[in-house]
Write a protein that holds these residues in place. Structure first.
Motif, PDB file in Angstrom:
ATOM      1  N   TRP A 294      65.089 -62.691 100.906  1.00 25.09           N
ATOM      2  CA  TRP A 294      65.262 -62.212 102.280  1.00 25.09           C
ATOM      3  C   TRP A 294      63.938 -61.983 103.016  1.00 25.09           C
ATOM      4  O   TRP A 294      63.927 -61.474 104.115  1.00 25.09           O
ATOM      5  CB  TRP A 294      66.187 -60.996 102.334  1.00 25.09           C
ATOM      6  CG  TRP A 294      65.654 -59.654 101.952  1.00 25.09           C
ATOM      7  CD1 TRP A 294      64.495 -59.358 101.325  1.00 25.09           C
ATOM      8  CD2 TRP A 294      66.312 -58.413 102.215  1.00 25.09           C
ATOM      9  NE1 TRP A 294      64.382 -58.008 101.163  1.00 25.09           N
ATOM     10  CE2 TRP A 294      65.480 -57.398 101.695  1.00 25.09           C
ATOM     11  CE3 TRP A 294      67.508 -58.048 102.827  1.00 25.09           C
ATOM     12  CZ2 TRP A 294      65.821 -56.054 101.769  1.00 25.09           C
ATOM     13  CZ3 TRP A 294      67.833 -56.702 102.892  1.00 25.09           C
ATOM     14  CH2 TRP A 294      67.006 -55.727 102.369  1.00 25.09           C
TER      15      TRP A 294
ATOM     16  N   ASN B  66      73.960 -57.424 105.544  1.00 22.65           N
ATOM     17  CA  ASN B  66      73.173 -57.971 104.439  1.00 22.65           C
ATOM     18  C   ASN B  66      73.928 -57.937 103.109  1.00 22.65           C
ATOM     19  O   ASN B  66      73.618 -58.717 102.201  1.00 22.65           O
ATOM     20  CB  ASN B  66      71.849 -57.203 104.320  1.00 22.65           C
ATOM     21  CG  ASN B  66      70.909 -57.510 105.478  1.00 22.65           C
ATOM     22  OD1 ASN B  66      70.936 -58.606 106.031  1.00 22.65           O
ATOM     23  ND2 ASN B  66      70.082 -56.540 105.851  1.00 22.65           N
TER      24      ASN B  66
ATOM     25  N   VAL C  61      69.564 -62.883 107.257  1.00 20.70           N
ATOM     26  CA  VAL C  61      69.109 -61.522 107.000  1.00 20.70           C
ATOM     27  C   VAL C  61      69.044 -60.734 108.303  1.00 20.70           C
ATOM     28  O   VAL C  61      68.443 -61.174 109.282  1.00 20.70           O
ATOM     29  CB  VAL C  61      67.730 -61.531 106.317  1.00 20.70           C
ATOM     30  CG1 VAL C  61      67.233 -60.096 106.112  1.00 20.70           C
ATOM     31  CG2 VAL C  61      67.806 -62.268 104.985  1.00 20.70           C
TER      32      VAL C  61
END
Length: 326
Positions: free
Chosen positions: A178, A238, A311
């Motif tokens: 991420w 997320n 993300v």
């Protein structure tokens, strides 16, 4: 025992150990005995690169690591850092030559050692030419106080300028599924110059393990409470990445964290991630990822499950981003 990799000319275990969380940043400092046992177990498993910094726990982390390695110094490749300064106004960076040398001497004293194996410039001081900072590092090498020099969270042009003064052995920057900002110009520059890559937070500050499902679960004082990606609205989005990783990991009989870490590990023989933990249980899980072989198809599936653009949230809040990078 895991294998070894090269950071420039420096040979280390294929995975390192980030020691910051043993003293600061994530929750409370609760069990130094377990932290020391974790360091010892790491060395048994072939994890030789131990990573600390002068600002972790205001010097307490260096003291703890020094205590842990006191009777086994020859087994360790010890990395520490200088350059971040905490003031009443917040966090800033400092890189003038006198300060570099002062910090080195102070770290040597706290660690109880006579040389540092890998000494990083933690953040680049925008007000001091990089040539001055790296001239000081070259003098520390000449004096035998450090063996190799590295840099953290620096841009490609800064890395080139530092390397022109004295060889940069390693770049330490955040790199995970991420956080992939180094993959273009910075990674290419390092490989052109023969500089090793040391990804910190390769598990997304623990998030990619699935261990954090709500910011309210985190202890008071945990730095993640102030990070945008852990804010409740972003965190919920997320979590979809973690769930996708879990599904892939289940097919391989591993954890989501191991799969995420193996992805970083697979990015090249010059890559030595330093996942942090203060528990032997999680250390052993992380080391398992160093032995996990991924095919090109596996890597493609992982990147599809965790695309960078999915993300939610920036790495840092604005005030911190000015010093630490975006």
């Amino acid at each position: 025992m895991i294998g070894t990799r090269k950071l420039g000319a420096l040979e280390v275990g294929a995975q390192g150990l980030g020691c910051m969380g043993m003293s600061s940043a994530y929750g409370v400092r609760d069990n130094d005995g377990e932290s020391v046992a974790t360091v010892h177990r790491a060395l048994e498993l072939g994890v030789t690169l131990l990573d600390t910094a002068n600002v972790y726990g205001a010097g307490e982390n260096e003291k703890l690591v020094g205590k842990a390695i006191a009777d086994r110094r020859d087994q360790v490749v010890l990395a520490t850092k200088f350059g971040i300064v905490h003031t009443d106004a917040g966090m800033t960076a400092r890189g003038d030559a006198a300060y570099v040398k002062q910090c080195c001497d102070e770290s040597l004293q706290r660690l109880g050692i006579d040389h540092i194996d890998l000494y990083y410039q933690h953040r680049v001081d925008p007000n001091v030419p990089i040539e001055e900072t790296w001239g000081a590092l070259a003098e520390l090498v000449e004096a035998g106080k450090i063996r190799y020099a590295g840099i953290s969270e620096a841009g490609a042009e800064t890395i080139r300028r530092a390397h022109a003064v004295h060889p940069v052995t390693a770049l330490q920057s955040e790199w995970s599924l991420w956080t992939r900002g180094i993959e273009d110009e910075i990674l290419g520059t390092c490989r052109e110059l023969g500089i090793g890559i040391v990804p910190f937070s390769p598990l997304g500050r623990g998030f990619l393990t699935g261990a954090v499902t709500s910011v309210q679960e985190l202890p008071e004082g945990d730095m993640r409470r102030g990070l945008p990606r852990f804010a409740e609205d972003n965190l919920a989005r997320n979590m979809a990445i973690v769930e996708a990783l879990r599904a892939l990991a289940a097919d391989k009989g591993v954890t989501a964290g191991q799969l995420a870490l193996a992805w970083v590990q697979a990015k090249g023989a010059d890559v030595v991630p330093i996942p942090g933990t203060k528990r032997r249980k999680y250390l052993e899980e992380n080391v398992g990822a160093a032995e996990l072989e991924l095919s090109e198809e596996d890597i493609a599936a992982i990147e599809k499950a965790a695309p960078a653009e999915a993300v939610a949230g920036e790495r840092y809040p604005e005030a911190l981003a000015r010093v630490t990078g975006k």
